[in-house]
Design an enzyme around this catalytic site. Structure first.
Site: not given
Length: 306
Positions: A221, A269
């Site tokens: 993250r 991502h």
């Protein structure tokens, strides 16, 4: 009973199509066009507006659209009594492992260096391989698969986590043994769940404990990494570079300094993306279990954060 999908800015048309194909009798409502909030007993979330779940008086279950649940747990207004489930999918493991192996090999065989040399028309055959000792932070399902595959490729691999583990075949450190772990490795892969304990863990103090020239790969993250501290650590030589797939703000702003740092490789991502075809059967099964009052699949512990 109805299911609501709340994922602002995300195209969920394929999710709706897959739901309809799997079970056309399930009523699906999509944010922001929720027509009957009283009927919603299950919500599927990704980056939902904080506090919005108060608008659903009969909500009984929260499902994440992916493997991560930090985006849900970061909402302080969600009652701790509401069960939360996540997606567990072998289809997420393979692309994640492939991505991480690619990033490790990029450092090991110095592809970034040769790409730079190509642009400068430099022919340099020196030091074609770097000696790499890999440290994997987070040895759950995804991290363990990465370790297994890297070991097959001949890398020395060390693991780090929050708690002791048994029946493992690699050196493992946990808790207060972080400094010992860092002393063993020169490439670090962050695969930790995001919890209050792990948020901002990749900070300047962390980097200064690393062996000089350590390389960082973050596929967990964005909030694990203090971004300005990474830039400082690169300038100081504690970190030689980074391969990043996650960021504090996504999409990465066009004026973000990472875009212009040669030592940093960026991807948007995409290391491992949830496949609705794999996720939706799990959600439907939990929908049925909710109706029949039977134990849920893949329920997380909100205190642990995973």
């Amino acid at each position: 009973m109805s299911i609501a999908i709340i994922s602002p800015g995300r195209d969920v048309s394929f999710w709706i199509k897959t739901f309809n194909e799997a079970d056309p009798d399930i009523d699906i409502q999509v944010f922001p066009d929720i027509r009957d909030k009283d009927s919603v007993e299950l919500v599927i979330l990704w980056q939902h507006p904080k506090g919005i779940l108060k608008e659903f008086p009969n909500l009984k279950l929260i499902c994440s659209m992916g493997a991560g649940v930090d985006h849900i747990l970061s909402d302080p207004e969600i009652p701790r009594s509401l069960p939360i489930t996540r997606i567990v999918d072998p289809g997420l493991t393979i692309p994640m492992t492939n991505y991480v192996v690619m990033a490790v090999l990029n450092f090991h065989r110095q592809l970034y260096r040769y790409q730079s040399n190509q642009r400068k028309k430099i022919w340099d055959m020196s030091n074609p391989e770097l000696k790499v000792n890999v440290g994997v932070m987070g040895v759950g399902a995804l991290g363990s698969d990465v370790i297994e595959k890297l070991k097959i490729l001949g890398f020395s691999v060390f693991g780090f986590g929050n708690s002791p583990k048994s029946n493992i075949d690699f050196p493992y450190f946990y808790g207060d043994e972080l400094t010992q772990f860092l002393s063993k490795v020169n490439l670090i892969i962050c695969m930790l769940p995001l919890t209050p304990k792990t948020e901002n863990i990749l900070n300047l103090d962390f980097f200064r404990k690393c062996n000089k020239g350590t390389y960082i790969i973050n596929v967990a993250r964005g909030n694990h990494l203090v971004e300005e501290d990474l830039l400082t650590a690169i300038d100081e030589g504690h970190v030689s570079g980074a391969f990043l797939d996650v960021y504090r703000k996504e999409p990465l702003p066009v004026d973000h300094p990472f875009w212009n740092v040669e030592e940093i490789t960026l991807t948007p991502h995409i290391a491992s993306v949830t496949n609705p075809g794999s996720a939706i059967p799990q959600i439907i099964e939990n929908y049925k279990r909710l109706k029949s009052n039977t134990p849920l699949m893949n329920q997380i512990n909100p205190i642990l954060g995973y």
